[in-house]
Design an enzyme around this catalytic site. Structure first.
Site, PDB file in Angstrom:
ATOM      1  N   ARG A 159       0.909  -1.231  -0.027  1.00  0.00           N
ATOM      2  CA  ARG A 159      -0.055  -0.063   0.064  1.00  0.00           C
ATOM      3  C   ARG A 159       0.724   1.224  -0.101  1.00  0.00           C
ATOM      4  O   ARG A 159       2.026   1.152   0.633  1.00  0.00           O
ATOM      5  CB  ARG A 159      -0.859  -0.225   1.253  1.00  0.00           C
ATOM      6  CG  ARG A 159      -1.777   1.211   1.094  1.00  0.00           C
ATOM      7  CD  ARG A 159      -2.964   1.019   2.223  1.00  0.00           C
ATOM      8  NE  ARG A 159      -3.912  -0.250   1.999  1.00  0.00           N
ATOM      9  CZ  ARG A 159      -4.211  -0.841   2.847  1.00  0.00           C
ATOM     10  NH1 ARG A 159      -4.235  -0.540   4.543  1.00  0.00           N
ATOM     11  NH2 ARG A 159      -5.282  -2.005   2.991  1.00  0.00           N
ATOM     12  N   ASN A 179      -1.927   0.663  13.529  1.00  0.00           N
ATOM     13  CA  ASN A 179      -1.480  -0.695  12.958  1.00  0.00           C
ATOM     14  C   ASN A 179      -0.400  -1.238  13.666  1.00  0.00           C
ATOM     15  O   ASN A 179       0.690  -0.472  14.226  1.00  0.00           O
ATOM     16  CB  ASN A 179      -0.798  -0.104  11.266  1.00  0.00           C
ATOM     17  CG  ASN A 179      -1.840   0.308  10.513  1.00  0.00           C
ATOM     18  OD1 ASN A 179      -2.802  -0.400   9.910  1.00  0.00           O
ATOM     19  ND2 ASN A 179      -1.566   1.526  10.174  1.00  0.00           N
ATOM     20  N   ASP A 186       4.233  -3.618   7.956  1.00  0.00           N
ATOM     21  CA  ASP A 186       2.986  -3.856   8.510  1.00  0.00           C
ATOM     22  C   ASP A 186       2.988  -5.280   8.943  1.00  0.00           C
ATOM     23  O   ASP A 186       3.113  -6.385   8.158  1.00  0.00           O
ATOM     24  CB  ASP A 186       1.695  -3.614   7.636  1.00  0.00           C
ATOM     25  CG  ASP A 186       0.456  -3.582   8.274  1.00  0.00           C
ATOM     26  OD1 ASP A 186       0.128  -4.766   8.654  1.00  0.00           O
ATOM     27  OD2 ASP A 186      -0.275  -2.635   8.267  1.00  0.00           O
ATOM     28  N   ASP A 199       0.084  -6.711  10.196  1.00  0.00           N
ATOM     29  CA  ASP A 199      -1.167  -7.598   9.914  1.00  0.00           C
ATOM     30  C   ASP A 199      -2.210  -7.135  11.270  1.00  0.00           C
ATOM     31  O   ASP A 199      -3.384  -6.553  10.974  1.00  0.00           O
ATOM     32  CB  ASP A 199      -1.085  -8.989   9.853  1.00  0.00           C
ATOM     33  CG  ASP A 199      -0.155  -9.462   9.160  1.00  0.00           C
ATOM     34  OD1 ASP A 199      -0.063  -9.087   7.956  1.00  0.00           O
ATOM     35  OD2 ASP A 199       0.582 -10.252   9.536  1.00  0.00           O
ATOM     36  N   ASP A 219      -4.102  -5.047  13.941  1.00  0.00           N
ATOM     37  CA  ASP A 219      -4.782  -3.944  13.843  1.00  0.00           C
ATOM     38  C   ASP A 219      -5.717  -3.500  15.314  1.00  0.00           C
ATOM     39  O   ASP A 219      -6.150  -4.370  15.468  1.00  0.00           O
ATOM     40  CB  ASP A 219      -5.605  -3.238  12.704  1.00  0.00           C
ATOM     41  CG  ASP A 219      -4.749  -3.459  11.307  1.00  0.00           C
ATOM     42  OD1 ASP A 219      -3.588  -2.532  11.486  1.00  0.00           O
ATOM     43  OD2 ASP A 219      -5.229  -4.107  10.680  1.00  0.00           O
ATOM     44  N   ASP A 241      -7.809  -8.572  12.346  1.00  0.00           N
ATOM     45  CA  ASP A 241      -6.914  -9.308  11.527  1.00  0.00           C
ATOM     46  C   ASP A 241      -6.051 -10.452  12.286  1.00  0.00           C
ATOM     47  O   ASP A 241      -4.882 -10.593  11.863  1.00  0.00           O
ATOM     48  CB  ASP A 241      -6.169  -8.375  10.715  1.00  0.00           C
ATOM     49  CG  ASP A 241      -6.969  -7.367   9.818  1.00  0.00           C
ATOM     50  OD1 ASP A 241      -7.935  -7.969   9.414  1.00  0.00           O
ATOM     51  OD2 ASP A 241      -6.468  -6.252   9.715  1.00  0.00           O
ATOM     52  N   GLU A 289      -5.300 -13.153  10.065  1.00  0.00           N
ATOM     53  CA  GLU A 289      -4.176 -12.771   8.946  1.00  0.00           C
ATOM     54  C   GLU A 289      -2.896 -12.637   9.762  1.00  0.00           C
ATOM     55  O   GLU A 289      -1.753 -13.276   8.934  1.00  0.00           O
ATOM     56  CB  GLU A 289      -4.778 -11.411   8.247  1.00  0.00           C
ATOM     57  CG  GLU A 289      -3.630 -10.976   7.535  1.00  0.00           C
ATOM     58  CD  GLU A 289      -3.865  -9.435   6.780  1.00  0.00           C
ATOM     59  OE1 GLU A 289      -2.998  -9.034   6.077  1.00  0.00           O
ATOM     60  OE2 GLU A 289      -5.031  -8.780   7.049  1.00  0.00           O
TER      61      GLU A 289
END
Length: 177
Positions: free
Chosen positions: A22, A86, A102, A104, A106, A119, A122
């Site tokens: 991102r 994050n 990152d 994952d 959050d 998440d 994830e």
């Protein structure tokens, strides 16, 4: 490289695999100290790895930390200030770009300071797939515990008055230029 207030920068978020996933364009530097960096997001263009592009909906203040394993976005919504945190590596700043990994997990923190941790699946999937080191996993969980305390005690930047004062200072500087 030392930045100055008003500089425009890119922000790049990577996954542990090293892949950029991102990007944020034209984020404004508000303040840099020895410990943190404060950015301003106003209608920032975000590009996802799949090519999808979109702009931020509301103004926000984004805190990055040089030692801490998280960054925090303070979003000015109609119903008050919400926060998004994050779990991520400390940032680095090179060639006009703020970069972080990152990890994952959050936090979504609401105006009343209630929160959700997002998440987890994830995080666990990527932890295994990309073989996060024991040190990284421990650092992430220490940061989760620290953030919970910060929210409970309204420590900066989880303090509506503090965030509002920064925004007021930014809008005053902007109107003077």
């Amino acid at each position: 490289m030392k930045s100055k207030t008003g500089d425009l920068v890119l922000v790049h978020a990577y996954k542990h695999s090293g892949k950029l996933y991102r990007s944020w364009e034209k984020v404004i530097i508000f303040e840099e100290t020895n410990d943190y960096l404060i950015l301003i997001n106003e209608e920032v263009l975000i590009t996802e790895i799949n090519g999808r592009k979109w702009k931020t909906n509301e103004p926000a203040i984004w805190f990055f930390f040089k030692e801490d394993w998280y960054n925090i976005i303070c979003m000015f919504k109609e119903r008050g200030i919400n926060y998004y945190c994050n779990l991520a590596s400390p940032y680095i700043f090179e060639e006009g770009t703020i970069k972080y990994i990152d990890y994952d997990l959050d936090f979504k923190i609401f105006n009343d300071y209630s929160y959700k941790i997002l998440d987890l699946k994830e995080f666990n999937r990527n932890r295994i797939a990309w073989n996060y080191s024991r040190e990284i996993v421990e650092q992430i969980w220490k940061s989760v515990d620290k953030i919970k305390i910060m929210i409970k005690e309204n420590q900066k930047p989880f303090d509506h008055n503090y965030v509002t004062a920064i925004w007021d200072e930014y809008t005053k500087l902007k109107s003077e230029n």
